[in-house]
Each structure stands twice: as C-alpha cells, then as structure tokens.
Design a protein around this motif. Structure first.
Motif, PDB file in Angstrom:
ATOM      1  N   MET A   1       0.844  -1.182   0.000  1.00 59.80           N
ATOM      2  CA  MET A   1       0.000   0.000   0.000  1.00 59.80           C
ATOM      3  C   MET A   1       0.885   1.240   0.000  1.00 59.80           C
ATOM      4  SD  MET A   1      -3.221  -0.933   2.431  1.00 59.80           S
ATOM      5  CE  MET A   1      -4.377   0.015   1.502  1.00 59.80           C
ATOM      6  N   GLN A   2       0.375   2.281  -0.662  1.00 65.05           N
ATOM      7  CA  GLN A   2       1.089   3.547  -0.738  1.00 65.05           C
ATOM      8  C   GLN A   2       0.175   4.672  -0.266  1.00 65.05           C
ATOM      9  OE1 GLN A   2       2.982   4.524  -4.400  1.00 65.05           O
ATOM     10  NE2 GLN A   2       3.601   2.420  -4.804  1.00 65.05           N
ATOM     11  N   HIS A  50      -4.354   5.545   2.334  1.00 58.06           N
ATOM     12  CA  HIS A  50      -3.523   4.546   1.673  1.00 58.06           C
ATOM     13  C   HIS A  50      -4.367   3.778   0.670  1.00 58.06           C
ATOM     14  CE1 HIS A  50      -0.334   4.917   4.781  1.00 58.06           C
ATOM     15  NE2 HIS A  50      -1.371   5.200   5.553  1.00 58.06           N
ATOM     16  N   ASP A  52      -3.942   0.513  -2.618  1.00 59.56           N
ATOM     17  CA  ASP A  52      -3.074  -0.528  -3.167  1.00 59.56           C
ATOM     18  C   ASP A  52      -2.144   0.068  -4.214  1.00 59.56           C
ATOM     19  OD1 ASP A  52      -4.091  -2.602  -1.633  1.00 59.56           O
ATOM     20  OD2 ASP A  52      -5.707  -2.995  -3.072  1.00 59.56           O
ATOM     21  N   ASP A  53      -1.012  -0.582  -4.397  1.00 58.73           N
ATOM     22  CA  ASP A  53      -0.022  -0.108  -5.364  1.00 58.73           C
ATOM     23  C   ASP A  53      -0.603   0.020  -6.773  1.00 58.73           C
ATOM     24  OD1 ASP A  53       1.799  -0.063  -3.313  1.00 58.73           O
ATOM     25  OD2 ASP A  53       2.674  -2.012  -3.808  1.00 58.73           O
ATOM     26  N   ASP A  54      -1.486  -0.883  -7.135  1.00 56.21           N
ATOM     27  CA  ASP A  54      -2.073  -0.858  -8.479  1.00 56.21           C
ATOM     28  C   ASP A  54      -3.036   0.303  -8.688  1.00 56.21           C
ATOM     29  OD1 ASP A  54      -0.677  -3.212  -8.924  1.00 56.21           O
ATOM     30  OD2 ASP A  54      -2.411  -4.487  -8.442  1.00 56.21           O
ATOM     31  N   VAL A  56      -2.757   3.450  -7.256  1.00 56.04           N
ATOM     32  CA  VAL A  56      -2.191   4.756  -6.883  1.00 56.04           C
ATOM     33  C   VAL A  56      -2.440   5.797  -7.966  1.00 56.04           C
ATOM     34  CG1 VAL A  56      -0.045   6.004  -6.403  1.00 56.04           C
ATOM     35  CG2 VAL A  56      -0.472   3.819  -5.330  1.00 56.04           C
TER      36      VAL A  56
END
Length: 104
Positions: A1-2, A50, A52-54, A56
């Motif tokens: 997570m970002q 935050h 998920d990376d996908d 962002v």
C-alpha cells in the motif's frame, strides 16, 4: 500500500477515502491513533489515505480533481463573502434617518 493523500485532519482523510471507495478504489485511512494521542489540538500530518499499489495512479487523478474542485469552491465562497454594495448604502441611509429624526 502507498500513501495516496496526506490529509489535514482525520475527517478530510475519511472524505477522500469515501470518494475513492465510491469510485471503486479500496482505501484505508491511517493515523487514527496518532492523532488521538495529540488530544484536542487537531494535529496535522498524521492522517493519510492509503491505497493498493495498483490503484495509486487512478487515486491520485481523482484526488487532483477533488483538490481542484475544492479550490474553485473556495474562490466562489470568497466572492460571495464580499460585502454587498447596497447594504452599505442602506446602513448609511438608516443612520442618516435616525440622526435626522433625533435632531428634529
């Protein structure tokens, strides 16, 4: 997570997270316990959204739209908060009338 968004406070973080979730992006608000430790001061910088990376990139596009809409709303609110020209003259007329009636 970002981290997709760094909010001013926990309420704004939840608003942004809700907007993201309404658009199909799962969001998590972090910083609940850190902000609570500061008490009633309302410390900033602890509330983050935050994703998920996908997600962002999509999240940041939506957040940019949110921030641009917020800036437009603030500028419209500033224009609406300007004193009305006619209200000033109305007050001047009332003061002059009261002064005139008091003198005579």
């Amino acid at each position: 997570m970002q981290i997709a968004y760094r909010a001013r406070d926990i309420t704004e973080a939840h608003i942004v997270a809700g907007m993201l979730e309404a658009n199909g992006i799962e969001a998590y608000v972090g910083g609940h316990y850190l902000q609570g430790a500061m008490g009633e001061i309302g410390a900033a910088g602890f509330s983050n959204v935050h994703v998920d990376d996908d997600d962002v990139y999509r999240a940041r596009v939506l957040i940019d739209e949110y921030e641009s809409d917020r800036a437009v709303a603030a500028s419209q609110r500033d224009e609406q908060d300007k004193p009305d020209h006619y209200a000033r003259w109305f007050i001047v007329a009332i003061v002059a009338l009261v002064w005139f009636l008091w003198r005579f």
